[in-house]
Design a protein around this motif. Sequence first.
Motif, PDB file in Angstrom:
ATOM      1  N   PHE A 193       5.818  72.770 -24.063  1.00 31.87           N
ATOM      2  CA  PHE A 193       6.067  74.195 -23.899  1.00 31.87           C
ATOM      3  C   PHE A 193       7.066  74.653 -24.948  1.00 31.87           C
ATOM      4  CE2 PHE A 193       4.470  72.946 -19.808  1.00 31.87           C
ATOM      5  CZ  PHE A 193       3.715  74.035 -19.396  1.00 31.87           C
ATOM      6  N   ILE A 194       6.729  75.749 -25.620  1.00 34.21           N
ATOM      7  CA  ILE A 194       7.599  76.376 -26.611  1.00 34.21           C
ATOM      8  C   ILE A 194       8.051  77.700 -26.007  1.00 34.21           C
ATOM      9  CG2 ILE A 194       7.774  77.272 -28.967  1.00 34.21           C
ATOM     10  CD1 ILE A 194       7.109  74.278 -28.883  1.00 34.21           C
ATOM     11  N   GLY A 195       9.344  77.911 -25.888  1.00 34.15           N
ATOM     12  CA  GLY A 195       9.855  79.140 -25.285  1.00 34.15           C
ATOM     13  C   GLY A 195      10.162  78.928 -23.815  1.00 34.15           C
ATOM     14  N   ASP A 196      10.340  80.033 -23.108  1.00 34.72           N
ATOM     15  CA  ASP A 196      10.781  79.976 -21.718  1.00 34.72           C
ATOM     16  C   ASP A 196       9.649  80.077 -20.702  1.00 34.72           C
ATOM     17  OD1 ASP A 196      13.507  79.772 -22.363  1.00 34.72           O
ATOM     18  OD2 ASP A 196      13.603  81.925 -22.731  1.00 34.72           O
ATOM     19  N   SER A 197       8.408  80.100 -21.130  1.00 37.82           N
ATOM     20  CA  SER A 197       7.293  80.279 -20.207  1.00 37.82           C
ATOM     21  C   SER A 197       7.199  79.134 -19.199  1.00 37.82           C
ATOM     22  CB  SER A 197       5.975  80.368 -20.974  1.00 37.82           C
ATOM     23  OG  SER A 197       4.897  80.439 -20.064  1.00 37.82           O
ATOM     24  N   THR A 198       6.825  79.488 -17.984  1.00 40.83           N
ATOM     25  CA  THR A 198       6.610  78.489 -16.934  1.00 40.83           C
ATOM     26  C   THR A 198       5.138  78.446 -16.525  1.00 40.83           C
ATOM     27  OG1 THR A 198       7.155  80.123 -15.248  1.00 40.83           O
ATOM     28  CG2 THR A 198       8.951  78.708 -16.041  1.00 40.83           C
ATOM     29  N   GLN A 199       4.294  79.212 -17.210  1.00 39.74           N
ATOM     30  CA  GLN A 199       2.869  79.241 -16.894  1.00 39.74           C
ATOM     31  C   GLN A 199       2.185  78.001 -17.469  1.00 39.74           C
ATOM     32  OE1 GLN A 199       1.551  81.645 -14.935  1.00 39.74           O
ATOM     33  NE2 GLN A 199       3.668  82.351 -14.803  1.00 39.74           N
ATOM     34  N   PRO A 200       1.468  77.225 -16.646  1.00 38.29           N
ATOM     35  CA  PRO A 200       0.788  76.025 -17.149  1.00 38.29           C
ATOM     36  C   PRO A 200      -0.175  76.317 -18.299  1.00 38.29           C
ATOM     37  CG  PRO A 200       0.747  76.065 -14.760  1.00 38.29           C
ATOM     38  CD  PRO A 200       1.312  77.383 -15.213  1.00 38.29           C
ATOM     39  N   SER A 201      -0.764  77.513 -18.307  1.00 43.77           N
ATOM     40  CA  SER A 201      -1.724  77.853 -19.372  1.00 43.77           C
ATOM     41  C   SER A 201      -1.038  78.034 -20.723  1.00 43.77           C
ATOM     42  CB  SER A 201      -2.490  79.122 -19.013  1.00 43.77           C
ATOM     43  OG  SER A 201      -1.596  80.210 -18.877  1.00 43.77           O
ATOM     44  N   ASP A 202       0.284  78.203 -20.760  1.00 46.05           N
ATOM     45  CA  ASP A 202       1.002  78.391 -22.020  1.00 46.05           C
ATOM     46  C   ASP A 202       1.379  77.075 -22.696  1.00 46.05           C
ATOM     47  OD1 ASP A 202       0.846  81.110 -21.742  1.00 46.05           O
ATOM     48  OD2 ASP A 202       2.825  81.310 -20.839  1.00 46.05           O
ATOM     49  N   GLY A 203       1.213  75.967 -22.017  1.00 45.33           N
ATOM     50  CA  GLY A 203       1.574  74.673 -22.593  1.00 45.33           C
ATOM     51  C   GLY A 203       0.523  74.168 -23.561  1.00 45.33           C
ATOM     52  N   LEU A 204       0.970  73.344 -24.520  1.00 50.57           N
ATOM     53  CA  LEU A 204       0.047  72.694 -25.456  1.00 50.57           C
ATOM     54  C   LEU A 204      -0.312  71.325 -24.889  1.00 50.57           C
ATOM     55  CD1 LEU A 204       1.773  73.474 -28.878  1.00 50.57           C
ATOM     56  CD2 LEU A 204      -0.149  74.654 -27.831  1.00 50.57           C
ATOM     57  N   GLU A 205      -1.590  71.100 -24.675  1.00 48.26           N
ATOM     58  CA  GLU A 205      -2.069  69.843 -24.122  1.00 48.26           C
ATOM     59  C   GLU A 205      -2.441  68.899 -25.262  1.00 48.26           C
ATOM     60  OE1 GLU A 205      -5.786  68.272 -21.401  1.00 48.26           O
ATOM     61  OE2 GLU A 205      -5.330  70.405 -21.455  1.00 48.26           O
ATOM     62  N   PHE A 206      -1.847  67.721 -25.283  1.00 48.12           N
ATOM     63  CA  PHE A 206      -2.132  66.707 -26.301  1.00 48.12           C
ATOM     64  C   PHE A 206      -3.560  66.212 -26.099  1.00 48.12           C
ATOM     65  CE2 PHE A 206      -2.251  62.538 -28.149  1.00 48.12           C
ATOM     66  CZ  PHE A 206      -1.362  62.580 -29.215  1.00 48.12           C
ATOM     67  N   VAL A 207      -4.374  66.223 -27.180  1.00 43.68           N
ATOM     68  CA  VAL A 207      -5.745  65.712 -27.101  1.00 43.68           C
ATOM     69  C   VAL A 207      -5.823  64.368 -27.806  1.00 43.68           C
ATOM     70  CG1 VAL A 207      -8.163  66.125 -27.734  1.00 43.68           C
ATOM     71  CG2 VAL A 207      -6.742  68.023 -26.902  1.00 43.68           C
ATOM     72  N   SER A 208      -5.470  64.345 -29.117  1.00 43.01           N
ATOM     73  CA  SER A 208      -5.516  63.089 -29.869  1.00 43.01           C
ATOM     74  C   SER A 208      -4.752  63.241 -31.175  1.00 43.01           C
ATOM     75  CB  SER A 208      -6.961  62.684 -30.169  1.00 43.01           C
ATOM     76  OG  SER A 208      -7.554  63.608 -31.064  1.00 43.01           O
ATOM     77  N   MET A 209      -4.433  62.099 -31.770  1.00 46.09           N
ATOM     78  CA  MET A 209      -3.803  62.093 -33.092  1.00 46.09           C
ATOM     79  C   MET A 209      -4.454  61.003 -33.916  1.00 46.09           C
ATOM     80  SD  MET A 209       0.113  62.396 -34.049  1.00 46.09           S
ATOM     81  CE  MET A 209       0.760  61.966 -35.631  1.00 46.09           C
ATOM     82  N   THR A 210      -4.988  61.404 -35.067  1.00 45.95           N
ATOM     83  CA  THR A 210      -5.616  60.473 -35.995  1.00 45.95           C
ATOM     84  C   THR A 210      -4.940  60.646 -37.343  1.00 45.95           C
ATOM     85  OG1 THR A 210      -7.704  60.772 -34.813  1.00 45.95           O
ATOM     86  CG2 THR A 210      -7.812  59.716 -36.981  1.00 45.95           C
TER      87      THR A 210
END
Length: 131
Positions: free
Chosen positions: A95-112
């Motif tokens: 989460f970037i910023g003060d948001s508490t909404q789950p939809s505002d988070g960045l979900e890790f998918v993969s790293m190559t």
Amino acid sequence: MTPYKRRSFLGLFLALAARVSYAALPIESKKPLPENIKGWSPDWLIGTSLDLISETNDLQMRFGESGIVSVTAGPKGGPWAAPLFPWRIENKKLFIGDSTQPSDGLEFVSMTGTKLRVRSKGKEVVYEVSR
């Protein structure tokens, strides 16, 4: 104040704000990224830059130790803004910023290699990761 002076003042302010935001961010010496990154962790995020791969927008996030991220954002070619935001990891999302909404988070998918795939508001986006 004339419109020209206001624009000049705003340009000077934005240039100074960008420099101050980077100068205020305590980033350690650059260590190599760990291998086999499987999710968000302060261990690898601190001191790391994420650059959005996009044809239309510029977005760079530089993560500092003190829970602060410097975000430089704007359309390709400018103008840009460079605010500082708090960041945190919660329920496997960044989460970037003060948001508490789950939809505002960045979900890790993969790293190559240095390409990081994340899901943001249902859309998958790719970042270039560097130190």
